[in-house]
Design a protein around this motif. Structure first.
Motif, PDB file in Angstrom:
ATOM      1  N   LEU A 139       0.861  -1.184   0.000  1.00 27.66           N
ATOM      2  CA  LEU A 139       0.000   0.000   0.000  1.00 27.66           C
ATOM      3  C   LEU A 139       0.894   1.230   0.000  1.00 27.66           C
ATOM      4  O   LEU A 139       1.793   1.361   0.824  1.00 27.66           O
ATOM      5  N   GLY A 140       0.666   2.118  -0.946  1.00 28.40           N
ATOM      6  CA  GLY A 140       1.475   3.338  -1.015  1.00 28.40           C
ATOM      7  C   GLY A 140       2.851   3.051  -1.581  1.00 28.40           C
ATOM      8  O   GLY A 140       2.996   2.458  -2.642  1.00 28.40           O
ATOM      9  N   GLY A 141       3.865   3.477  -0.875  1.00 31.39           N
ATOM     10  CA  GLY A 141       5.234   3.307  -1.341  1.00 31.39           C
ATOM     11  C   GLY A 141       6.231   3.846  -0.338  1.00 31.39           C
ATOM     12  O   GLY A 141       7.076   3.132   0.181  1.00 31.39           O
ATOM     13  N   ARG A 142       6.118   5.116  -0.023  1.00 23.28           N
ATOM     14  CA  ARG A 142       7.097   5.781   0.842  1.00 23.28           C
ATOM     15  C   ARG A 142       7.267   5.061   2.170  1.00 23.28           C
ATOM     16  O   ARG A 142       8.406   4.824   2.629  1.00 23.28           O
ATOM     17  N   LEU A 143       6.178   4.692   2.821  1.00 21.14           N
ATOM     18  CA  LEU A 143       6.228   4.044   4.125  1.00 21.14           C
ATOM     19  C   LEU A 143       5.810   2.578   4.052  1.00 21.14           C
ATOM     20  O   LEU A 143       5.532   1.969   5.084  1.00 21.14           O
ATOM     21  N   LEU A 168      -3.618   7.240   2.339  1.00 23.69           N
ATOM     22  CA  LEU A 168      -2.678   7.911   1.439  1.00 23.69           C
ATOM     23  C   LEU A 168      -3.044   9.358   1.134  1.00 23.69           C
ATOM     24  O   LEU A 168      -2.248  10.073   0.543  1.00 23.69           O
ATOM     25  N   GLY A 169      -4.237   9.792   1.529  1.00 18.35           N
ATOM     26  CA  GLY A 169      -4.654  11.159   1.263  1.00 18.35           C
ATOM     27  C   GLY A 169      -5.808  11.210   0.283  1.00 18.35           C
ATOM     28  O   GLY A 169      -6.010  10.291  -0.521  1.00 18.35           O
ATOM     29  N   GLY A 170      -6.555  12.290   0.342  1.00 19.35           N
ATOM     30  CA  GLY A 170      -7.772  12.408  -0.439  1.00 19.35           C
ATOM     31  C   GLY A 170      -7.608  13.072  -1.788  1.00 19.35           C
ATOM     32  O   GLY A 170      -8.603  13.315  -2.481  1.00 19.35           O
ATOM     33  N   ARG A 171      -6.381  13.376  -2.198  1.00 16.33           N
ATOM     34  CA  ARG A 171      -6.140  14.009  -3.490  1.00 16.33           C
ATOM     35  C   ARG A 171      -5.145  13.167  -4.279  1.00 16.33           C
ATOM     36  O   ARG A 171      -4.260  12.542  -3.706  1.00 16.33           O
ATOM     37  N   GLU A 173      -2.711  14.069  -5.988  1.00 19.91           N
ATOM     38  CA  GLU A 173      -1.328  14.527  -5.787  1.00 19.91           C
ATOM     39  C   GLU A 173      -0.709  13.883  -4.554  1.00 19.91           C
ATOM     40  O   GLU A 173       0.469  13.507  -4.551  1.00 19.91           O
ATOM     41  N   ALA A 174      -1.501  13.754  -3.472  1.00 18.75           N
ATOM     42  CA  ALA A 174      -0.983  13.146  -2.246  1.00 18.75           C
ATOM     43  C   ALA A 174      -0.691  11.667  -2.456  1.00 18.75           C
ATOM     44  O   ALA A 174       0.336  11.141  -1.988  1.00 18.75           O
ATOM     45  N   ILE A 175      -1.578  10.985  -3.167  1.00 14.41           N
ATOM     46  CA  ILE A 175      -1.369   9.566  -3.432  1.00 14.41           C
ATOM     47  C   ILE A 175      -0.132   9.367  -4.307  1.00 14.41           C
ATOM     48  O   ILE A 175       0.697   8.489  -4.060  1.00 14.41           O
TER      49      ILE A 175
END
Length: 434
Positions: A139-143, A168-171, A173-175
């Motif tokens: 899920l995600g990447g960074r963390l 991951l965030g609601g936008r 860009e955040a994802i």
């Protein structure tokens, strides 16, 4: 026995998902840092197409005679599917010993299920020779727990879309920023064609990190031929190849992403395995891809036996609006038969976003509550969502078996039935249809 260990591991942290690298790094240190002893790593993140891209990469490497470690999630039927060691799924006794060893090293400390099983995969991979290691983020990447390999050979980003917004965030860009977290300074990243806003985030991150991007639509291209084959054109190669064995028009792009990774790796001046592929290996690999639950036709089993002759039963685990749009686009080619569906989804997903492009395409839809999933959307609510998006015959059923039987009795035949909405539902169907 494995189920008992897995159940214990789920109780080591009160949350199913808690994005951080501290816990997994502590555990890996206790295990002697196996993530630092892996063969060359290809790290794959994105929203949709990750699994298909990983499966295609594995098939391409194996067709070239190379051994590949592969880590994916979630599993569909058995946990063993997540950890493929040098091309083989571990036997139950091997997996049990591995999990118990990692559990002992953890010494009861707080750690999520995904973190501890990722550590187990790294330990297995570090102990077994292979030429390449393919890691799919959870899920995600960074963390994400897989993001502890400091110098992968290559990173890959599949299409990024809205999903897992609560983490991951609601936008978009955040994802995209979270997914871009797998980029490593100076290491090339192969990137699928992206949403404009996501692309800007990835480009900014690549500039900041000095990451060379190898981008679909700029550095590599794919087109299909009239007979269904593929033409891949990159910076240095042009390959004429057979059609992907995986169903779905979108699989051409997933295949192209895997081919772009092969092309980019082959340009690196390193010893084998990345010095070139034997003649015919790419075509053989594309014909050999296996990835269950992704627009998969079921041809035998109790559910298939419920259908009249000439009917078809298909299964797809896509679960977000982007996946539904791709599925709806493919379904435009399914005009030769009446189209019916069985739908189940988690309540945490964007149910209306999933239904919007797809619901009206069904002649009839039966909805189910996913068995054994506490987060499943009730069948009645799923039917209401389909009705909101102009499915004129959407009704709840008590089970997948009942739903398929009802459609077999009421749809004008011959018909094509698609079971869709969740990987968890796909897994249950595959388990029960054996």
């Amino acid at each position: 026995m494995i189920d008992a260990v897995l159940e214990r591991l789920t109780r080591l942290h009160p949350k199913v998902i808690d994005l951080s690298l501290d816990r997994v790094l502590r555990l890996l240190d206790a295990l002697g840092n196996p993530q630092d002893r892996l063969p060359p790593v290809i790290h794959v993140a994105g929203t949709n197409g990750k699994g298909s891209t990983v499966a295609t990469l594995r098939a391409l490497f194996e067709a070239a005679g190379l051994r590949a470690h592969v880590y994916t999630s979630p599993h569909l039927v058995r946990f063993n599917e997540r950890i493929r060691v040098a091309g083989r799924l571990p036997a139950d006794d091997q997996l049990l010993a591995l999990l118990e060893e990692v559990e002992a090293a953890n010494a009861g400390a707080a750690v999520t299920f995904f973190e501890i099983t990722t550590a187990a995969a790294f330990l297995a991979f570090a102990r077994t020779p292979a030429e390449v290691c393919i890691l799919e983020t959870g899920l995600g990447g960074r963390l994400d727990a897989t993001n502890v390999v400091s110098r992968p050979a290559l990173t890959v980003l599949t299409p990024i879309a809205m999903d897992h917004q609560q983490f991951l965030g609601g936008r978009i860009e955040a994802i995209a920023a979270e997914k871009a977290g797998i980029m490593k300074r100076g290491i090339a990243c192969v990137v699928a064609r992206q949403n404009r806003k996501a692309a800007k985030v990835l480009e900014a991150r690549s500039t900041e990190m000095g990451v060379p991007l190898f981008q679909e639509g700029a550095d590599f291209f794919v087109r299909t031929t009239p007979d269904g084959g593929l033409i891949y054109r990159g910076k240095t190669v042009e390959w004429s190849l057979p059609a992907p064995v995986l169903a779905g028009s979108f699989q051409a792009r997933n295949t192209a992403l895997a081919l772009a990774a092969i092309e980019r790796l082959s340009r690196i001046e390193t010893p084998p395995p990345f010095g070139g592929f034997p003649d015919g290996a790419l075509a053989l690999g594309i014909r050999s891809v296996e990835w269950p639950g992704r627009l998969q036709r079921l041809t035998e089993g109790p559910l298939v036996d419920l259908l009249p002759e000439g009917w078809e039963l298909w299964l797809d685990g896509g679960h977000n609006p982007h996946a539904a749009e791709a599925l709806a686009q493919h379904c435009r080619s399914w005009r030769d038969k009446t189209f019916g569906g069985v739908f189940g989804i988690l309540a945490t997903k964007d149910v209306d976003g999933y239904m919007e492009p797809l619901a009206a395409r069904f002649h009839s839809l039966r909805t189910v509550t996913i068995p054994g999933e506490s987060a499943s959307l009730p069948a009645e609510d799923a039917a209401a969502a389909a009705s909101r998006h102009f499915c004129l015959d959407a009704r709840p059923s008590a089970s997948v078996e009942e739903a398929v039987g009802d459609l077999a009795a009421t749809l004008p035949g011959p018909a094509r039935i698609l079971i869709c909405g969740s990987l968890y539902l796909a897994g249950r169907v595959l388990a029960d249809n054996r």
